[in-house]
Scaffold this motif. Structure first.
Motif, PDB file in Angstrom:
ATOM      1  N   PHE A  41      38.900  47.701  29.898  1.00 45.47           N
ATOM      2  CA  PHE A  41      38.446  47.242  31.204  1.00 45.47           C
ATOM      3  C   PHE A  41      37.232  48.026  31.702  1.00 45.47           C
ATOM      4  CE2 PHE A  41      42.424  44.869  31.470  1.00 45.47           C
ATOM      5  CZ  PHE A  41      41.979  43.700  32.083  1.00 45.47           C
ATOM      6  N   LYS A  42      37.100  49.239  31.247  1.00 45.42           N
ATOM      7  CA  LYS A  42      35.881  49.966  31.615  1.00 45.42           C
ATOM      8  C   LYS A  42      34.659  49.270  31.010  1.00 45.42           C
ATOM      9  CE  LYS A  42      37.987  54.547  32.084  1.00 45.42           C
ATOM     10  NZ  LYS A  42      38.147  55.869  31.435  1.00 45.42           N
ATOM     11  N   GLN A  45      33.986  45.935  32.600  1.00 48.16           N
ATOM     12  CA  GLN A  45      33.365  46.136  33.907  1.00 48.16           C
ATOM     13  C   GLN A  45      31.851  46.303  33.744  1.00 48.16           C
ATOM     14  OE1 GLN A  45      34.585  49.667  36.239  1.00 48.16           O
ATOM     15  NE2 GLN A  45      35.169  48.180  37.804  1.00 48.16           N
ATOM     16  N   GLN A  46      31.472  46.992  32.695  1.00 48.62           N
ATOM     17  CA  GLN A  46      30.035  47.111  32.406  1.00 48.62           C
ATOM     18  C   GLN A  46      29.438  45.732  32.157  1.00 48.62           C
ATOM     19  OE1 GLN A  46      28.944  49.916  29.329  1.00 48.62           O
ATOM     20  NE2 GLN A  46      30.407  51.439  30.017  1.00 48.62           N
ATOM     21  N   ARG A  49      29.072  43.848  35.418  1.00 47.77           N
ATOM     22  CA  ARG A  49      27.917  44.289  36.213  1.00 47.77           C
ATOM     23  C   ARG A  49      26.611  43.727  35.630  1.00 47.77           C
ATOM     24  NH1 ARG A  49      30.419  49.954  36.545  1.00 47.77           N
ATOM     25  NH2 ARG A  49      31.520  49.942  38.532  1.00 47.77           N
ATOM     26  N   HIS A  99      37.456  39.674  37.632  1.00 46.62           N
ATOM     27  CA  HIS A  99      36.619  40.829  37.998  1.00 46.62           C
ATOM     28  C   HIS A  99      35.146  40.460  37.993  1.00 46.62           C
ATOM     29  CE1 HIS A  99      39.801  44.073  36.952  1.00 46.62           C
ATOM     30  NE2 HIS A  99      40.331  43.016  37.489  1.00 46.62           N
ATOM     31  N   HIS A 100      34.760  39.714  36.959  1.00 44.96           N
ATOM     32  CA  HIS A 100      33.353  39.318  36.867  1.00 44.96           C
ATOM     33  C   HIS A 100      32.951  38.499  38.097  1.00 44.96           C
ATOM     34  CE1 HIS A 100      33.292  40.993  32.985  1.00 44.96           C
ATOM     35  NE2 HIS A 100      33.104  39.918  32.215  1.00 44.96           N
ATOM     36  N   LEU A 103      32.570  40.718  41.008  1.00 45.88           N
ATOM     37  CA  LEU A 103      31.362  41.532  40.906  1.00 45.88           C
ATOM     38  C   LEU A 103      30.119  40.708  41.226  1.00 45.88           C
ATOM     39  CD1 LEU A 103      32.040  43.704  37.717  1.00 45.88           C
ATOM     40  CD2 LEU A 103      31.604  44.541  40.031  1.00 45.88           C
ATOM     41  N   SER A 126      39.923  48.141  41.696  1.00 52.65           N
ATOM     42  CA  SER A 126      39.785  47.266  40.544  1.00 52.65           C
ATOM     43  C   SER A 126      40.970  47.382  39.609  1.00 52.65           C
ATOM     44  CB  SER A 126      38.518  47.595  39.780  1.00 52.65           C
ATOM     45  OG  SER A 126      38.617  48.897  39.258  1.00 52.65           O
ATOM     46  N   SER A 182      38.731  43.475  41.707  1.00 57.62           N
ATOM     47  CA  SER A 182      37.731  44.255  41.010  1.00 57.62           C
ATOM     48  C   SER A 182      36.891  44.994  42.021  1.00 57.62           C
ATOM     49  CB  SER A 182      36.862  43.376  40.144  1.00 57.62           C
ATOM     50  OG  SER A 182      36.287  42.345  40.897  1.00 57.62           O
TER      51      SER A 182
END
Ligand SMILES: O=C(O)C(=O)C[C@]1(C(=O)O)C=C[C@@H](O)C=C1
Length: 182
Positions: A41-42, A45-46, A49, A99-100, A103, A126, A182
């Motif tokens: 998930f890290k 998350q990148q 973003r 999450h996307h 974001l 998140s 997120s």
């Protein structure tokens, strides 16, 4: 002791010791899974973003289809039910897409959102896989068996029977009962 209540009254100490030992291994694996998921998930998350920054769509059905095909093949090699592997991936990807979307400043992709704070563990806001009832994903008999599972059906709910589609749907991630913020 309470933790052994489920054992038959006649279970001997040897059986209890063996069970305890096996459970220690299970606990180790569960811990590894959590850490691996947190790392995954890290990275997603990148990706989220990056996508938000460049206006790219949250979901990538073609990528998901590749992932599903790859994981199904790996599952077969590992004697894990490919259908389960697919549902597991879909469960995770649905969360990632949530999450996307967030974001990117959009609303959650489906109507299953819950209150604030219901989320995962990467950051305070998140948390993936927030407190949710266990889904029980697959029947006992399905795991480990070379079951002929459904074909790709990305981002469907993990608890839903996977339709025999050949392409990922990547529609609104309706899956997890949890609220992935997120
Ligand atoms: O690779 C991407 O584009 C991602 O956003 C990551 C990811 C994934 O979790 O693996 C999530 C959503 C996409 O539909 C495909 C893959």
């Amino acid at each position: 002791m309470a933790e052994h209540e489920e054992l038959p009254a006649g279970a001997g100490q040897d059986a209890i010791d063996e069970l305890t030992g096996i459970r220690q291994s299970i606990d180790n694996i569960d811990a590894a899974l959590i850490h691996m998921l947190a790392e995954r998930f890290k990275f997603t998350q990148q990706v989220g973003r990056l996508k938000a920054k460049h206006g790219l769509p949250p979901a990538d059905p073609a990528r998901e289809l590749q992932q599903i095909q790859r994981l199904r093949a790996l599952a077969e090699e590992a004697r894990l039910d490919p259908g389960f592997a697919e549902k597991f991936l879909n469960f995770i990807v649905a969360e990632v897409i949530h999450h996307h979307v967030r974001l990117a400043g959009g609303q959650a992709a489906s109507g299953d959102e819950q209150g604030p704070g219901a989320a995962i563990g990467v950051e305070p806001d998140s948390a993936i896989g927030a407190p949710a009832p266990a889904t029980g994903v697959v029947a006992d008999s399905a795991i480990g068996a070379p079951a002929p599972a459904a074909q790709a059906s990305a981002t469907t709910a993990p608890t839903a029977p996977a339709p025999a589609a050949s392409a990922p749907t990547t529609s609104a991630p309706t899956a997890p009962a949890s609220d992935p913020a997120s």
